[in-house]
Enzyme design. Structure first.
Site, PDB file in Angstrom:
ATOM      1  CB  CYS A 153      -0.940  -0.008   1.190  1.00  0.00           C
ATOM      2  SG  CYS A 153      -1.976  -1.483   1.252  1.00  0.00           S
TER       3      CYS A 153
ATOM      4  CG  HIS B  77      -1.947   4.084   5.346  1.00  0.00           C
ATOM      5  ND1 HIS B  77      -1.905   4.058   3.972  1.00  0.00           N
ATOM      6  CD2 HIS B  77      -2.043   2.783   5.745  1.00  0.00           C
ATOM      7  CE1 HIS B  77      -1.959   2.808   3.549  1.00  0.00           C
ATOM      8  NE2 HIS B  77      -2.048   2.013   4.601  1.00  0.00           N
TER       9      HIS B  77
ATOM     10  CD  GLU C  22      -1.757   7.012   9.602  1.00  0.00           C
ATOM     11  OE1 GLU C  22      -1.383   7.840   8.741  1.00  0.00           O
ATOM     12  OE2 GLU C  22      -2.800   6.329   9.466  1.00  0.00           O
TER      13      GLU C  22
ATOM     14  CE  LYS D 297      -5.768   4.093   2.314  1.00  0.00           C
ATOM     15  NZ  LYS D 297      -4.892   5.250   2.607  1.00  0.00           N
TER      16      LYS D 297
ATOM     17  CG  HIS E 244      -6.599   0.623   1.315  1.00  0.00           C
ATOM     18  ND1 HIS E 244      -5.656   1.203   0.477  1.00  0.00           N
ATOM     19  CD2 HIS E 244      -5.869   0.041   2.321  1.00  0.00           C
ATOM     20  CE1 HIS E 244      -4.454   0.980   0.930  1.00  0.00           C
ATOM     21  NE2 HIS E 244      -4.558   0.281   2.052  1.00  0.00           N
TER      22      HIS E 244
ATOM     23  CG  PHE F  58       0.368  -6.127   4.080  1.00  0.00           C
ATOM     24  CD1 PHE F  58      -0.367  -5.392   4.989  1.00  0.00           C
ATOM     25  CD2 PHE F  58      -0.245  -7.191   3.454  1.00  0.00           C
ATOM     26  CE1 PHE F  58      -1.682  -5.709   5.276  1.00  0.00           C
ATOM     27  CE2 PHE F  58      -1.567  -7.532   3.724  1.00  0.00           C
ATOM     28  CZ  PHE F  58      -2.294  -6.784   4.636  1.00  0.00           C
TER      29      PHE F  58
END
Length: 402
Positions: free
Chosen positions: A162, A295, A306, A323, A328, A386
């Site tokens: 991502c 994010h 985060e 998002k 996403h 990831f």
């Protein structure tokens, strides 16, 4: 780092095609997530599907690249006059001096999924009209875009989950600073497919509702698709004469905490390192940042990690995750959100995080539930993937004081 000019950009997502549609949706706090009705997928979830992708036809000379991902790429390239701007840059610098740096996570894997349904029943052979290189290969996207414009500079595919659509800015910056190119097409494209929808569902990360980033009751992501592109150039010598309409890439930060294959470091170590490095590379203090595009995937662990990094480094800076509006978009997310940050700077808009109604009390940030319209000078955009592959980009208006 020396600032770079983010001279032209465009974004296409479930919010609409191009900048005007994207800005209008953000201003109206209107999302594009709908109940999943993609292909024959049977999942109780919401998705961000882009309209008119199936109707888009690749130009005849690019038939070998035909797949949903590259059709989405062409649809995105043809918005906001972006293709014309790239061709102007190629005429100005030469096609061999323009690089292509694009992020994707699954490229045209849908084409492979469909091809497997048409295997020869006797031999298991894939159909003769299936072209792995032009569709499923991660390099198919930059190769298609390079061919679309007739460019001859370096072309790179970034697939770091991502963070892919953000890390392309980093690769482009290195080649610009090394003098290997004069301009770069950067961006990301990811399209819906069975692999990602069923894959994230198997990880129990998909929500049955439109995703709610940073909400106390958040319970998973909504997968979307999209395409975003930008043109990155060295700042001209006459930079003092430029106006606030011009957007600059001021700083970048990368980290790899490698905490776990799919879970972030629980205290947000990698996220904090990326944000701190972006600030340091721009020579800016936390107090000089006006807005952070988080994010914010809406999973329990990602938002918590985060959020803890934000509380440690940028605790009072207004922030939100968009998002909830776009879903996403995986490998395209960093690029789409970079464009959203550019729109925030250009139009003085800090977009609210829609669908979120009860911000997590354990993450006491200045999380925006309503739009704020005021001058915005510098913004930070986070993209964390990831495996702890993290990237933060810092953008600013060209007319802001150093």
């Amino acid at each position: 780092m020396s600032p770079l000019l983010f001279s032209h950009f465009t974004a296409t997502s479930c919010l609409g095609h191009g900048l005007d549609a994207t800005l209008a949706a953000l201003r109206a706090r209107r999302g594009g997530l709908v109940p999943c009705a993609f292909s024959d997928i049977r999942l109780d979830t919401y998705i961000g599907e882009v309209g008119r992708v199936d109707e888009t036809v690749l130009h005849a000379e690019h038939a070998e690249f035909d797949c949903r991902n590259n059709r989405l790429a062409q649809l995105g390239l043809e918005q906001d006059g972006f293709a014309e701007r790239v061709r102007e840059a190629a005429a100005r610098f030469g096609p061999h001096r323009i690089g292509v740096f694009l992020g994707t996570s699954t490229a045209g894997i849908l084409q492979t999924e469909l091809a497997y349904r048409r295997r020869d029943p006797g031999t298991g052979a894939l159909p003769a009209d299936f072209h792995y290189r032009g569709s499923h290969s991660p390099y198919s996207l930059p190769e298609f875009v390079r061919s679309y414009f007739g460019l001859r500079g370096p072309a790179v595919s970034i697939s770091s989950a991502c963070s892919s659509g953000a890390k392309v800015f980093v690769s482009a910056r290195r080649m610009l600073e090394a003098g290997l190119i004069d301009a770069a097409v950067v961006g990301g494209v990811d399209s819906l497919c069975h692999t990602t929808l069923y894959g994230f569902n198997s990880l129990e990360l998909v929500s049955g509702l439109p995703c709610r980033p940073y909400d106390a009751q958040r319970n998973g992501i909504s997968i979307g698709e999209g395409a975003a592109f930008g043109l990155l150039e060295r700042l001209p010598a006459a930079s003092a004469a430029r106006t606030g309409e011009d957007i600059l890439l001021l700083g970048i930060g990368e980290s790899s905490d490698a905490h776990h294959m799919s879970a972030p470091h629980p205290q947000g170590l990698g996220a904090r390192m990326a944000m701190a490095q972006a600030l340091a590379s721009a020579g800016l203090a936390p107090a000089q940042i006006d807005y952070v595009n988080l994010h914010g995937t809406a999973t329990r662990s990602n938002d918590a990690a985060e959020g803890r990094a934000m509380l440690d480094l940028l605790p009072s800076v207004p922030c939100s995750s968009t998002k909830g509006a776009t879903g996403h978009t995986l490998g395209a997310a960093g690029a789409i959100e970079a464009v959203i940050c550019a729109l925030a700077l250009r139009h003085g808009l800090m977009p609210a995080g829609i669908n979120t109604t009860e911000p997590d009390p354990e993450l006491p940030l200045d999380y925006l539930l309503e739009n704020r319209e005021q001058p915005v000078r510098r913004v930070l955009s986070n993209a964390f993937g990831f495996g702890g592959s993290n990237c933060s980009l810092l953008f600013g208006r060209a007319d802001s004081p150093a």
